[in-house]
Design an enzyme around this catalytic site. Sequence first.
Site, mmCIF file in Angstrom:
data_model
loop_
_atom_site.group_PDB
_atom_site.id
_atom_site.type_symbol
_atom_site.label_atom_id
_atom_site.label_comp_id
_atom_site.label_asym_id
_atom_site.label_seq_id
_atom_site.Cartn_x
_atom_site.Cartn_y
_atom_site.Cartn_z
ATOM 1 N N TYR A 55 26.983 25.359 46.691
ATOM 2 C CA TYR A 55 26.725 26.388 47.551
ATOM 3 C C TYR A 55 27.143 28.145 47.174
ATOM 4 O O TYR A 55 26.770 28.736 47.302
ATOM 5 C CB TYR A 55 27.837 26.092 48.977
ATOM 6 N N LYS A 63 25.448 31.188 46.182
ATOM 7 C CA LYS A 63 25.718 32.509 46.475
ATOM 8 C C LYS A 63 26.160 33.596 45.886
ATOM 9 O O LYS A 63 25.589 34.744 45.576
ATOM 10 C CB LYS A 63 26.558 32.628 47.294
ATOM 11 N N SER A 104 30.577 34.556 50.451
ATOM 12 C CA SER A 104 31.506 34.103 50.513
ATOM 13 C C SER A 104 32.531 34.124 49.463
ATOM 14 O O SER A 104 32.294 34.186 48.513
ATOM 15 C CB SER A 104 31.556 32.828 51.313
#
Lengths: 328, 328
Positions: free
Chosen positions: A150, A154, A126
């Site tokens: 998060y 990633k 992302s």
Amino acid sequence: MHIMVIGAAGMIGRKLVAALVANGELGGRPIETLTLADIVAPPAPEFGGTVETVAADLSGENVAAGLVARRPDLIFHLAAVVSGEAEAEFEKGYRVNLDGTRALFDAIRLEGVREPYCPKVVFTSSIVVYGEPLPETIEDTYFLTPLTSYGTQKAIGELLLADYSRRGFFDGIGIRLPTISIRPGKPNQAASGFFSSILREPLIGQEAVLPVEESVRHWFASPRAATGFLLHAAEIDTAPLGFRRSLTMPGLAATVGEEIEALRRVVGEKAVKLIRREPNPAVAKIIAGWPQTFNARRASALGFRAETSFDEIIRVHIEDELQNTLPV
Amino acid sequence: MHIMVIGAAGMIGRKLVAALVANGELGGRPIETLTLADIVAPPAPEFGGTVETVAADLSGENVAAGLVARRPDLIFHLAAVVSGEAEAEFEKGYRVNLDGTRALFDAIRLEGVREPYCPKVVFTSSIVVYGEPLPETIEDTYFLTPLTSYGTQKAIGELLLADYSRRGFFDGIGIRLPTISIRPGKPNQAASGFFSSILREPLIGQEAVLPVEESVRHWFASPRAATGFLLHAAEIDTAPLGFRRSLTMPGLAATVGEEIEALRRVVGEKAVKLIRREPNPAVAKIIAGWPQTFNARRASALGFRAETSFDEIIRVHIEDELQNTLPV
């Protein structure tokens, strides 16, 4: 070929499976078997070949090994605890997003030790791997400074993907998705929710709240474009990637004002009037730290394509989510 | 204060402990307790306060928790399987360098859950987090593309350090060390070994092999400078770092030719004659992918200092390793 989708019950996962079923082939090879996994068993699509659905938590003991023992030719790894949840539940986020991903990668490595095996792996990352300080336009060689757990997970997944690919354990490609808009479904509490809801709700005659200034700029692609990125990633030869296995996807850099102008052009003033301005400094502050524009040079050169206007993004939503009709 | 050094038996670890003992204080606070850990119990220095030495493998069950239960105020985490070994032994490298680091960070987090605790953590990273493509000069905002498993593990350690610091679990700072030269000790098989040995061996009247062209440029600091970086990192206020917790250290960008000229200036032609040219294309190829020069702007602004000439690096070696005398 045998394709496994991990995270097949999620929004992008379902669209990806639908596209695989509709196409019946990938890169010229017929799809014979689909294995669809998620934390809850995903719905089984109508499909001429074999479909198996599995409820699986990758971070559970031997779960990844069990999935990989089926020896799929291609694995889409989309499963993740989302940003807000990974921030609220520290241990769960690391367990699912880091340990789960590493368990999958290691299961593939160990399956290859048992008997030679080198599947293609498409991993969804992302643009939240980017944080401050951010230039107005982010180049492919700009550093990753995630500001959430998060995003950290990633970014770590990207590093593992690159190292495991360099080692020859699998043939990996990481896809950094833009913010998805228009996200189908109900309004949610995500800070980014308004980017979708200020279009999605007015399109069905409902009011939506805009918490930030119209000058706010961000990076978008439709769910259809996101699905297209994943299919294209699965099809292309990864040799031109070298050791740089993750790519920022092309997208549309647009302001909230440009979103609204597109809504006006596509469906008219009546829809625009349903957007209620309700400034929210907390949301504005979060958004201020987000990337605005990318120069996604590498991905574009490799043939990845996104929408080039919000008019197009709105039409995609009307076609794919509203059965091509407007109730207003 | 109570200081723990993990990796205290290594080359930098021993020098760091010696400096802590010699100084007796850090940032104005007297050092009362030293806990020295490594995979084998490190030697205990003569020290007025309390010294405990521990043989500990961080990746072992409850080992990190046991160390952290002593609640040191400051933890230097230097322990790692080195680059060549992490490349040759995949599982060992990930276990020690990734799982060990994460176990330490998590043990600190969980100790803080038990009773509020937020130690300072100084983590050693390396410029091998950088890989291709590399510009001639690498800025602080350039992306990390490690080309080894060791570099990958260090880059992941940096990401975890940043996220755990952002969460307030500890106050972390990551130090990307330049290539250490002149590394004391015997010649070894590392590809980078010649950068040290072409000076170290001639200084004691022994022959050394130069496998690359004199034009090869790289980024250096002495062991004394490296120790200084770690002490400075422990002392400074981390507030100016924001969420960017890892820093490329300043160093000396020098070519092999410049190393040799410095040797000639400091000890003369006789030493230079001991360098035997024996081109090794395999070594040359590895080195060609390494960074040449950094613009370590952030670290310099924070007061980190390295040598500015190879003359100085050679003199540091003569003082610290050769009792300030030249046997030749």
